[in-house]
Motif scaffolding. Sequence first.
Motif, PDB file in Angstrom:
ATOM      1  N   GLN A 145       7.248   5.354  -1.357  1.00 20.54           N
ATOM      2  CA  GLN A 145       6.633   4.140  -1.893  1.00 20.54           C
ATOM      3  C   GLN A 145       5.618   4.550  -2.937  1.00 20.54           C
ATOM      4  O   GLN A 145       4.883   5.518  -2.748  1.00 20.54           O
ATOM      5  CB  GLN A 145       5.913   3.343  -0.799  1.00 20.54           C
ATOM      6  N   GLU A 146       5.588   3.798  -4.035  1.00 20.96           N
ATOM      7  CA  GLU A 146       4.616   4.061  -5.090  1.00 20.96           C
ATOM      8  C   GLU A 146       3.647   2.896  -5.197  1.00 20.96           C
ATOM      9  O   GLU A 146       4.019   1.735  -5.033  1.00 20.96           O
ATOM     10  CB  GLU A 146       5.318   4.257  -6.431  1.00 20.96           C
ATOM     11  N   PHE A 147       2.421   3.246  -5.507  1.00 27.72           N
ATOM     12  CA  PHE A 147       1.360   2.277  -5.717  1.00 27.72           C
ATOM     13  C   PHE A 147       0.604   2.685  -6.971  1.00 27.72           C
ATOM     14  O   PHE A 147       0.562   3.873  -7.316  1.00 27.72           O
ATOM     15  CB  PHE A 147       0.374   2.274  -4.538  1.00 27.72           C
ATOM     16  N   VAL A 148       0.002   1.737  -7.644  1.00 26.07           N
ATOM     17  CA  VAL A 148      -0.883   2.055  -8.760  1.00 26.07           C
ATOM     18  C   VAL A 148      -2.249   1.477  -8.445  1.00 26.07           C
ATOM     19  O   VAL A 148      -2.371   0.459  -7.759  1.00 26.07           O
ATOM     20  CB  VAL A 148      -0.361   1.515 -10.124  1.00 26.07           C
ATOM     21  N   GLY A 149      -3.275   2.152  -8.933  1.00 23.88           N
ATOM     22  CA  GLY A 149      -4.634   1.710  -8.689  1.00 23.88           C
ATOM     23  C   GLY A 149      -5.566   2.210  -9.764  1.00 23.88           C
ATOM     24  O   GLY A 149      -5.188   3.017 -10.622  1.00 23.88           O
ATOM     25  N   VAL A 150      -6.784   1.716  -9.709  1.00 32.51           N
ATOM     26  CA  VAL A 150      -7.828   2.098 -10.659  1.00 32.51           C
ATOM     27  C   VAL A 150      -9.084   2.392  -9.865  1.00 32.51           C
ATOM     28  O   VAL A 150      -9.463   1.614  -8.986  1.00 32.51           O
ATOM     29  CB  VAL A 150      -8.094   0.969 -11.679  1.00 32.51           C
ATOM     30  N   GLY A 168      -7.813  -1.202  -5.572  1.00 32.87           N
ATOM     31  CA  GLY A 168      -6.946  -2.324  -5.914  1.00 32.87           C
ATOM     32  C   GLY A 168      -5.481  -1.906  -5.944  1.00 32.87           C
ATOM     33  O   GLY A 168      -4.736  -2.298  -6.846  1.00 32.87           O
ATOM     34  N   LEU A 169      -5.071  -1.102  -4.971  1.00 29.72           N
ATOM     35  CA  LEU A 169      -3.700  -0.580  -4.969  1.00 29.72           C
ATOM     36  C   LEU A 169      -2.682  -1.710  -4.968  1.00 29.72           C
ATOM     37  O   LEU A 169      -2.781  -2.655  -4.200  1.00 29.72           O
ATOM     38  CB  LEU A 169      -3.457   0.308  -3.747  1.00 29.72           C
TER      39      LEU A 169
END
Length: 179
Positions: A145-150, A168-169
């Motif tokens: 699973q991939e997630f993006v966040g800052v 904020g994933l």
Amino acid sequence: MNKQKRNLILMAAAAAAVVLAVILIAVLGSTGRGSEKATLTQYYTAMYAENGGGMDAVVDCLVPDRQQSYYDTATAGGTNFNQMMAWRVEAMSMVGDNVRVTVDILSVSAESASDLAQVRQTYSNAQRCRTVAFRLTLTGDQSAQEFVGVMPMVCLDGRWYMTDTDAGLKRVVNEETGE
């Protein structure tokens, strides 16, 4: 041995010592928490991987003034470590057993003098500050699973720290498969 030859040998030894010192500084400075990626990797590995290092490794990634309060909140004052189990069960339910963590940096904000001045109002010894966009990949025995966040980050005494715990994933969905 004459004086000139002895001085030449001493200068060569001093030069070699300087070169060795520079190499050691470069090697030691580039390992561990000397980068934003290393900090994010330590944080998420500690959260989701069975051999990740536990709550101490999670807390160590936060700026020092937030470490104790976060530890106390997440562990009920050091008496309950159910949060660690919840994070790991969550990861295993998504990807299966043997969870591995990969962090890739997508972008890093340009650091301005005014940003650093503002951060130094809170962290007087801040050397750098950045906002880092990243991809978190959890890979297990069954899937990935991939997630993006800052994440806002600050460098204090040569180590990078997170100034927040909420990146904020957002889960990355494969448009072809819907997964």
